[in-house]
Motif scaffolding. Structure first.
Motif, PDB file in Angstrom:
ATOM      1  N   UNK A   1      -7.251   0.760   5.655  1.00  0.00           N
ATOM      2  CA  UNK A   1      -7.063  -0.663   5.884  1.00  0.00           C
ATOM      3  C   UNK A   1      -5.790  -0.977   6.633  1.00  0.00           C
ATOM      4  N   UNK A   2      -5.628  -2.256   6.945  1.00  0.00           N
ATOM      5  CA  UNK A   2      -4.446  -2.752   7.654  1.00  0.00           C
ATOM      6  C   UNK A   2      -3.703  -3.727   6.761  1.00  0.00           C
TER       7      UNK A   2
ATOM      8  N   UNK B   1       3.569  -4.898  10.243  1.00  0.00           N
ATOM      9  CA  UNK B   1       2.128  -4.675  10.334  1.00  0.00           C
ATOM     10  C   UNK B   1       1.908  -3.164  10.380  1.00  0.00           C
ATOM     11  N   UNK B   2       0.967  -2.654   9.588  1.00  0.00           N
ATOM     12  CA  UNK B   2       0.765  -1.205   9.586  1.00  0.00           C
ATOM     13  C   UNK B   2      -0.630  -0.848   9.134  1.00  0.00           C
TER      14      UNK B   2
ATOM     15  N   UNK C   1       0.841  -1.197   0.000  1.00  0.00           N
ATOM     16  CA  UNK C   1       0.000   0.000   0.000  1.00  0.00           C
ATOM     17  C   UNK C   1       0.871   1.240   0.000  1.00  0.00           C
ATOM     18  N   UNK C   2       0.507   2.205  -0.820  1.00  0.00           N
ATOM     19  CA  UNK C   2       1.217   3.492  -0.815  1.00  0.00           C
ATOM     20  C   UNK C   2       0.695   4.321   0.353  1.00  0.00           C
TER      21      UNK C   2
ATOM     22  N   UNK D   1       3.022  -6.651   2.078  1.00  0.00           N
ATOM     23  CA  UNK D   1       2.229  -6.213   0.915  1.00  0.00           C
ATOM     24  C   UNK D   1       0.835  -6.813   0.890  1.00  0.00           C
ATOM     25  N   UNK D   2       0.433  -7.496   1.952  1.00  0.00           N
ATOM     26  CA  UNK D   2      -0.851  -8.203   1.959  1.00  0.00           C
ATOM     27  C   UNK D   2      -1.856  -7.515   2.868  1.00  0.00           C
ATOM     28  N   UNK D   3      -3.093  -7.410   2.417  1.00  0.00           N
ATOM     29  CA  UNK D   3      -4.175  -6.809   3.206  1.00  0.00           C
ATOM     30  C   UNK D   3      -4.525  -7.730   4.367  1.00  0.00           C
ATOM     31  N   UNK D   4      -4.791  -7.156   5.511  1.00  0.00           N
ATOM     32  CA  UNK D   4      -5.154  -7.915   6.700  1.00  0.00           C
ATOM     33  C   UNK D   4      -6.652  -7.863   6.953  1.00  0.00           C
ATOM     34  N   UNK D   5      -7.188  -8.997   7.418  1.00  0.00           N
ATOM     35  CA  UNK D   5      -8.557  -9.056   7.923  1.00  0.00           C
ATOM     36  C   UNK D   5      -8.561  -9.939   9.161  1.00  0.00           C
ATOM     37  N   UNK D   6      -9.361  -9.550  10.141  1.00  0.00           N
ATOM     38  CA  UNK D   6      -9.527 -10.387  11.319  1.00  0.00           C
ATOM     39  C   UNK D   6     -10.179 -11.704  10.914  1.00  0.00           C
TER      40      UNK D   6
END
Length: 262
Positions: A134-135, A127-128, A1-2, A139-144
């Motif tokens: 989003x989180x 982690x950011x 993510x930029x 380079x991967x999107x996080x979801x609970x």
């Protein structure tokens, strides 16, 4: 993510501090067998990491305030913005040569956490999150997690050490929660516990007796990953109370009810 310029500064600073701490971590094993032990060495490493982080963040944003674990709080010319930093979350793990610790950096704006970074140098996991964007893990999107049954869920917490006053409450928590779930983990880093909830590795987390720098970055990372984060007592401030409960949405109410029975 930029990310924004602020987030990029946070990530760059976390990586720089991580490189220094990794070198120090490599020395801990040698110090374990010395007569003096690694305690003083790790304390110096912790302070040096905070000094590096403070120097770099304040150079990039000299008007912001700064709250860190090791030093005095710095009031910035801009009273609405403040860095909140734990240079080494999981110090006891670090001290014993356990490869589970992290650097935590958050940015607060007008009392709200708007960006957070939790960096695990050993695993090179960054982690950011930024508010509204989003989180992410690298380079991967996080979801609970999507689990909705307590009996299938794994939770994390911290167990107080050295006879701390909140030990009886935590033991009562464990007595209530363990029969209802698939397991409880105690890995020794609240920042990484929160990051792991955001990543779906844990389904929830709770703990008492924390500080703002332990949880600030994790709060926004969990929220931006779709989780719910609240103080243990709903009328308290998360950062001021140091008492936190979080989980994915399907199990949050049930989980929080069990923990809040104390």
């Amino acid at each position: 993510m930029a990310g924004s310029a602020n987030l990029n500064v946070m990530m760059k600073t976390a990586r720089k501090a991580g490189r220094g701490l990794l070198k120090d971590f490599g020395e801990v094993e040698n110090l374990q067998v010395s007569a003096k032990g690694p305690g003083d060495f790790v304390s110096r490493a912790d302070r040096a990491a905070e000094e590096l982080i403070r120097t770099d963040l304040m150079a990039a944003r000299p008007s912001y305030g700064f709250l860190g674990e090791e030093g005095q709080e710095i009031d910035g010319e801009d009273p609405t913005r403040r860095w909140i930093v734990d240079p080494l979350d999981g110090t006891t793990n670090f001290l014993h040569g356990l490869p589970h610790w992290a650097i935590s950096i958050a940015l607060e704006h007008k009392g709200q956490i708007v960006a957070g970074v939790i960096y695990d140098p050993v695993k090179d996991e960054m982690f950011y999150a930024e508010k509204g964007n989003g989180a992410w893990l690298n380079e991967s999107r996080l979801r609970v997690s999507a689990r909705h049954r307590m009996i299938e869920s794994i939770f994390a917490t911290g167990v107080p050490f050295g006879g701390r006053a909140d030990l009886p409450e935590t033991l009562q928590d464990l007595a209530r929660i363990m029969p209802t779930c698939a397991g409880v983990r105690r890995f020794g880093s609240a920042a990484l516990d929160l990051a792991y909830v955001a990543a779906g590795r844990y389904d929830g987390f709770w703990e008492r007796g924390l500080h703002a720098w332990d949880i600030a970055a994790g709060i926004i990372i969990v929220k931006e990953a779709g989780g719910i984060v609240e103080p243990l007592q709903p009328n308290e401030s998360l950062l001021e109370s140091g008492q936190i409960v979080c989980a994915n949405e399907p199990i949050f109410d049930t989980f929080a009810k069990v923990i809040r029975k104390a």
